[in-house]
Design an enzyme around this catalytic site. Sequence first.
Site, short mmCIF file in Angstrom:
data_model
loop_
_atom_site.label_atom_id
_atom_site.label_comp_id
_atom_site.label_asym_id
_atom_site.label_seq_id
_atom_site.Cartn_x
_atom_site.Cartn_y
_atom_site.Cartn_z
N LYS A 84 1.20 -9.23 -8.16
CA LYS A 84 2.68 -9.31 -8.42
C LYS A 84 3.00 -7.97 -8.15
O LYS A 84 4.34 -7.67 -7.77
CB LYS A 84 3.21 -9.81 -9.84
CG LYS A 84 2.72 -11.13 -10.16
CD LYS A 84 3.13 -11.37 -11.57
CE LYS A 84 2.69 -12.91 -11.73
NZ LYS A 84 2.98 -13.13 -13.35
N GLY A 85 2.28 -6.80 -8.19
CA GLY A 85 2.86 -5.32 -8.35
C GLY A 85 3.52 -4.90 -7.35
O GLY A 85 4.47 -4.10 -7.29
N GLU B 209 0.19 -2.61 -0.95
CA GLU B 209 -0.29 -2.72 -2.26
C GLU B 209 0.48 -1.68 -3.07
O GLU B 209 1.10 -0.64 -2.65
CB GLU B 209 -1.68 -2.23 -2.13
CG GLU B 209 -2.51 -1.81 -3.44
CD GLU B 209 -2.65 -3.31 -4.20
OE1 GLU B 209 -1.50 -3.92 -4.67
OE2 GLU B 209 -3.54 -3.57 -4.55
N ASP C 44 -6.54 1.95 -7.57
CA ASP C 44 -7.14 2.61 -8.94
C ASP C 44 -8.64 2.46 -8.72
O ASP C 44 -9.07 3.27 -7.83
CB ASP C 44 -6.86 1.55 -10.00
CG ASP C 44 -6.98 1.91 -11.44
OD1 ASP C 44 -7.73 2.95 -11.36
OD2 ASP C 44 -6.37 1.71 -12.51
N ASP D 113 3.53 -3.22 -13.96
CA ASP D 113 3.74 -3.70 -15.40
C ASP D 113 2.63 -3.35 -16.32
O ASP D 113 1.66 -2.76 -15.94
CB ASP D 113 3.86 -5.17 -15.25
CG ASP D 113 2.53 -5.83 -14.99
OD1 ASP D 113 2.11 -6.71 -16.07
OD2 ASP D 113 1.67 -5.42 -14.19
#
Length: 180
Positions: A47-48, A103, A107, A163
């Site tokens: 979702k990011g 994206e 990370d 989030d």
Amino acid sequence: MDIKEYNDKIKSILITKEEIDEAIKKAGKKIDKLYDGRPILLVSILKGAFVFMADLCRAVSVPCEIGFMCAKSYYNGTQSSGIVNITMDLDKDVSNYHLVIVEDIIDTGRTLNDVVKLLKARNPLSLTVVTLLDKPDRRVVEFKADISLFTIPDLFVIGYGLDCGEFYRNLPYIAEYKEK
């Protein structure tokens, strides 16, 4: 969560809305130059990345379509589970497309590494990875984006689509999350 608790978890702003806007304009120009009028398929990793992709698709002038995938390695916490799960796949054959994967953050690199392998196996005309944020200090697999807008230190960040427990996606900036 009440509004006071919500606001108390925003430790500090790392990247302002204005800095994000400027970086997206530059990324749009790089993509335009790279594809030189050839149509692209922008693929948002949900979702990011949805906020980033919405702004990025308006910053490119080459013809573009959009698609969505959902790949998760974070669930409700601030640590990656280490297991990448594709919960929603693209609904089209990508073999006739120049893919641009959009994206929010790289990370550990696991999620994007798995998504790229999956999509490359489908034989797109080309594949480019664009990330809003790169956190190289956390990398556990070798992975580098083709276009990276910002490199950040090893902090848990929220805002602009990112989030914590589904909150904070609506912030117009990138902030450090205060865990305790």
